[in-house]
Each structure stands twice: as structure tokens, then as C-alpha cells.
Design a protein around this motif. Structure first.
Motif, short mmCIF file in Angstrom:
data_model
loop_
_atom_site.label_atom_id
_atom_site.label_comp_id
_atom_site.label_asym_id
_atom_site.label_seq_id
_atom_site.Cartn_x
_atom_site.Cartn_y
_atom_site.Cartn_z
N PHE A 100 66.06 103.79 -2.16
CA PHE A 100 65.29 104.04 -3.83
C PHE A 100 64.40 102.95 -4.01
N ILE A 101 65.30 101.74 -3.95
CA ILE A 101 64.65 100.39 -4.09
C ILE A 101 63.10 100.45 -3.06
N THR A 102 63.28 101.00 -2.44
CA THR A 102 61.78 100.91 -1.23
C THR A 102 61.08 102.30 -1.54
N VAL A 103 60.97 102.25 -2.69
CA VAL A 103 60.12 103.52 -3.39
C VAL A 103 60.00 103.83 -4.52
N PHE A 104 60.57 102.68 -4.70
CA PHE A 104 60.28 102.23 -6.81
C PHE A 104 60.71 101.38 -6.84
N SER A 105 59.42 100.43 -7.24
CA SER A 105 59.46 99.17 -7.99
C SER A 105 59.23 99.06 -9.08
N ASN A 106 60.03 97.58 -9.77
CA ASN A 106 59.23 97.21 -11.36
C ASN A 106 57.92 97.73 -11.44
N CYS A 107 57.50 98.79 -11.40
CA CYS A 107 55.63 98.51 -11.79
C CYS A 107 55.66 98.43 -13.46
N GLY A 108 56.68 99.16 -14.14
CA GLY A 108 56.56 98.98 -15.52
C GLY A 108 56.54 97.50 -16.56
N PHE A 109 58.13 97.04 -16.49
CA PHE A 109 59.24 96.00 -16.74
C PHE A 109 58.04 94.19 -16.51
N MET A 110 57.60 94.72 -15.30
CA MET A 110 56.97 93.69 -14.06
C MET A 110 55.23 93.65 -14.02
N GLY A 111 54.97 95.28 -13.01
CA GLY A 111 54.08 95.71 -12.69
C GLY A 111 52.78 94.76 -14.29
N TYR A 112 52.29 95.73 -14.91
CA TYR A 112 51.96 95.92 -15.81
C TYR A 112 51.60 94.62 -17.00
N PRO A 113 52.27 93.42 -16.88
CA PRO A 113 52.29 92.01 -17.16
C PRO A 113 51.47 91.61 -16.09
N ILE A 114 52.01 91.48 -15.42
CA ILE A 114 51.29 90.38 -13.80
C ILE A 114 49.60 91.42 -13.59
N ILE A 115 49.56 92.75 -13.77
CA ILE A 115 48.33 93.25 -13.45
C ILE A 115 47.49 92.91 -14.69
N GLU A 116 47.97 92.20 -16.32
CA GLU A 116 47.24 92.55 -17.15
C GLU A 116 46.54 91.35 -17.11
N SER A 117 47.81 89.70 -16.95
CA SER A 117 47.23 88.99 -16.86
C SER A 117 46.21 88.29 -15.62
N ILE A 118 45.88 89.19 -15.08
CA ILE A 118 45.21 89.10 -14.16
C ILE A 118 43.80 90.20 -14.46
N TYR A 119 43.98 90.84 -14.59
CA TYR A 119 42.53 91.77 -14.95
C TYR A 119 42.34 92.12 -16.23
N GLY A 120 43.22 92.33 -17.32
CA GLY A 120 42.88 92.25 -18.30
C GLY A 120 43.57 94.03 -18.69
N LYS A 121 42.37 94.39 -20.07
CA LYS A 121 43.11 95.82 -20.26
C LYS A 121 42.12 96.80 -19.16
N THR A 122 41.12 96.15 -17.94
CA THR A 122 40.76 97.04 -17.70
C THR A 122 41.93 97.19 -16.21
N GLY A 123 42.87 96.61 -15.63
CA GLY A 123 43.81 96.67 -15.04
C GLY A 123 44.46 97.06 -15.20
N VAL A 124 44.58 97.67 -16.79
CA VAL A 124 46.19 98.76 -17.30
C VAL A 124 45.25 99.69 -16.72
N PHE A 125 44.23 99.91 -17.01
CA PHE A 125 44.00 100.96 -17.17
C PHE A 125 44.00 102.24 -16.16
N TYR A 126 43.54 101.43 -14.98
CA TYR A 126 43.77 101.16 -13.14
C TYR A 126 45.26 101.46 -13.27
N THR A 127 45.83 100.56 -13.33
CA THR A 127 47.29 100.54 -13.15
C THR A 127 47.76 101.96 -14.06
N ALA A 128 48.24 102.50 -14.96
CA ALA A 128 48.23 103.37 -15.56
C ALA A 128 48.02 104.96 -14.82
#
Length: 301
Positions: A100-128
Motif C-alpha cells: 500500500f505505501i509503495t503505491v500511495f504517497s502522502n500526496c494530499g497532506f504533504m504533496g500539495y503544500p510542498i508543490i504550492e510552496s515551490i510552484y504556486g497555483k500553477t503547480g497546484v493546478f497540474y498536481t490536481a
């Protein structure tokens, strides 16, 4: 640029430490923890996603989004298969958690914040867009990993998942270049901006529930965490680099795959009679070690 990224990631982990201390001092108790989780999953994160789609339609962005969506599907299909054979030496309870942990990362609680902190709303758009397969597969394949059975009822959860609904709304706004009234957009933006601090506080609070003395026992967990934090992102990095991807379109898949074990690993293990001890320890250890591995992956990028 590297210093800015390092500082932003450091801030996120400091917020996590605040959450850890708050839980230890019972400022964040079980009721607050549950309320924060519901608030994050049902309001702040969907609002952040919808706000991130507030762009004028661009064919280039649409093509980029389509490519990321296809990459995401391929990545998940590959690691669903690989995860099913990597852990055959372990007992079934441990194997299911590590798969399970091999397939599913913490892309919600940690993924979005880290991507947003680096790439802003454009990053969130593509991450979504990139995370759409995650939201579908975690309620189908994720359940099957623990139960060994196909759960047809899970498709209802997929269709009415707030993450899927918010992406659908966002796509309508983007495709038709709908200009949101300023008060509505500001409301979405302000509430959505709460996602980052709430999510990192939650991760810290979750870590506080694990007994430290039990975390570091068992070679199997180290193996699973190594696959989750190092092997998977390196494979994705070198394959996409070889294909010719770069900049944000290389970084988003790699960073999402570099996130620690999904926060709800322990929740799924509890609900579907998995090994909750291995699940909790995997989440804790991978999250703590990701404070080292994520900056290293960023350095490689």
C-alpha cells in the motif's frame, strides 16, 4: 532558488513539529484531529484546488495537463504491479501495508503544500490533475490490497470524493474560461490557503500517536520506506528525464512520488483488519525521514 526551496520545506516541517508538540500537550486532541481532517479534506483542499484552476483557457496548459495525467496513470499501474511482488517474503499483514505505501504517497497532506510552496497555483493546478488517478485508485485498488477482494461499492466513494468533485468544477472553470467574481475567488483563495498549515499540523499530530521506542524495530519497514522515499522517485526521475521532461513537469511527478507513506495507511489497516502497528510505524518513519530525502530529491532535480 535552492535556498528558497530549502527554507520553504523547512517551514513546513517546523509546522509539523508544532502539531506534534500540540498533540503531546493535548491542545490537539482526538476530536480536534478528526475535525481538522474533515475540514481539510472537505473544504480547504477542495477550495485550494478550485482556486488553482482560475486561469484563462490555454491549449498548452491543457496538453501539459493531459500528459501529466497519462504519466500518472502509467506510474501507478507500474508500481501497483511492482508492489505486488516486492514483499512476497513477508507475512501477509506486513506485505499488504508495504504494498500500500509503495503505491500511495502522502500526496494530499504533504504533496500539495510542498508543490504550492515551490510552484504556486500553477503547480497546484497540474498536481490536481496528476492526483486524479490517486483519488480513484486508493478507494479501489487500495481497498483491494488490504482485503484481497474487489469492492464495487468503492466506486461510489470515488464519484463523490471531494478531490474528484473539486477537480471537475475546476476543469469547467478552466475549459470555459469562467471568470469568478472577485469575492468568490478571494473566499476560495483565502480558505484554500489554510490547507498548508492545517495539513502539516495534522501530520505532526498523527506522528505524536506513535510510540517512539517501537518505531525503529523491524527490517521490513526500512525496506518499504527505502522503496517509498528513494527508489520510486529515483526511477520516476531518471525515466522522465530520459524521455525529455524537465522543469515543473519533471518535478511534480518526482516530488509527489517522493512523499512519505499516505497518512491514511493506518486508517485503512484499521478498517480492513491490516497490521496497524506496521502501518503506523511506516507512516511515522517515512514522514520523519522524508525531511532528509525530499531536499535530496530536490537537489537532484
Amino acid at each position: 532558488m535552492n535556498n528558497i526551496i530549502f527554507n520553504q520545506i523547512t517551514v513546513l516541517f517546523l509546522i509539523m513539529i508544532v502539531g506534534y508538540i500540540a498533540k503531546k500537550r493535548n491542545i490537539i486532541n482526538s476530536a480536534v484531529n478528526k475535525g481538522f481532517t474533515e475540514l481539510l479534506l472537505n473544504i480547504t483542499l477542495p477550495f485550494m484546488i478550485v482556486a488553482s484552476f482560475n486561469f484563462k483557457f490555454s491549449r498548452t496548459m491543457l496538453v501539459n495537463a493531459k500528459n501529466l495525467f497519462i504519466i500518472s496513470i502509467v506510474i501507478y499501474m507500474v508500481f501497483i504491479y511492482i508492489g505486488g511482488i516486492l514483499y512476497n517474503r513477508y507475512d501477509i499483514g506486513t506485505k499488504r501495508v508495504l504494498w500500500f505505501i509503495t503505491v500511495f504517497s502522502n500526496c494530499g497532506f504533504m504533496g500539495y503544500p510542498i508543490i504550492e510552496s515551490i510552484y504556486g497555483k500553477t503547480g497546484v493546478f497540474y498536481t490536481a490533475i496528476f492526483n486524479i488517478p490517486f483519488n480513484v485508485l486508493i478507494w479501489t485498488v487500495g481497498v483491494s490490497i488490504f482485503t484481497g477482494e474487489k469492492d464495487l461499492k468503492a466506486f461510489k466513494k470515488v464519484l463523490f470524493n471531494p478531490g474528484i468533485i473539486s477537480v471537475a468544477i475546476g476543469l469547467i472553470i478552466f475549459m470555459f474560461s469562467i471568470k469568478l467574481p472577485q469575492p468568490i475567488y478571494k473566499t476560495l483563495d483565502i480558505i484554500g490557503s489554510m490547507t498548508t498549515p492545517i495539513s502539516m499540523l495534522l501530520v505532526g499530530a498523527m506522528l505524536a500517536d506513535v510510540e517512539i521506542k517501537d518505531v525503529f524495530s523491524g527490517i521490513s519497514i526500512y525496506y518499504g520506506v527505502f522503496v517509498r522515499l528513494i527508489l520510486i522517485p529515483l526511477i520516476v526521475l531518471f525515466v522522465l528525464k530520459w524521455i525529455g521532461y524537465n522543469d515543473m513537469f519533471l518535478a511534480i511527478p518526482v516530488l509527489i512520488m517522493a512523499m512519505p507513506a499516505a497518512a491514511n495507511t493506518a486508517i485503512f489497516a484499521e478498517k480492513y483488519n491490516g497490521d496497524t502497528s506496521v502501518a503506523s510505524r511506516s507512516v511515522f518513519l517515512s514522514t520523519i525521514l522524508s525531511g532528509i530525502t525530499i531536499p535530496l530529491i530536490m537537489f537532484l532535480l
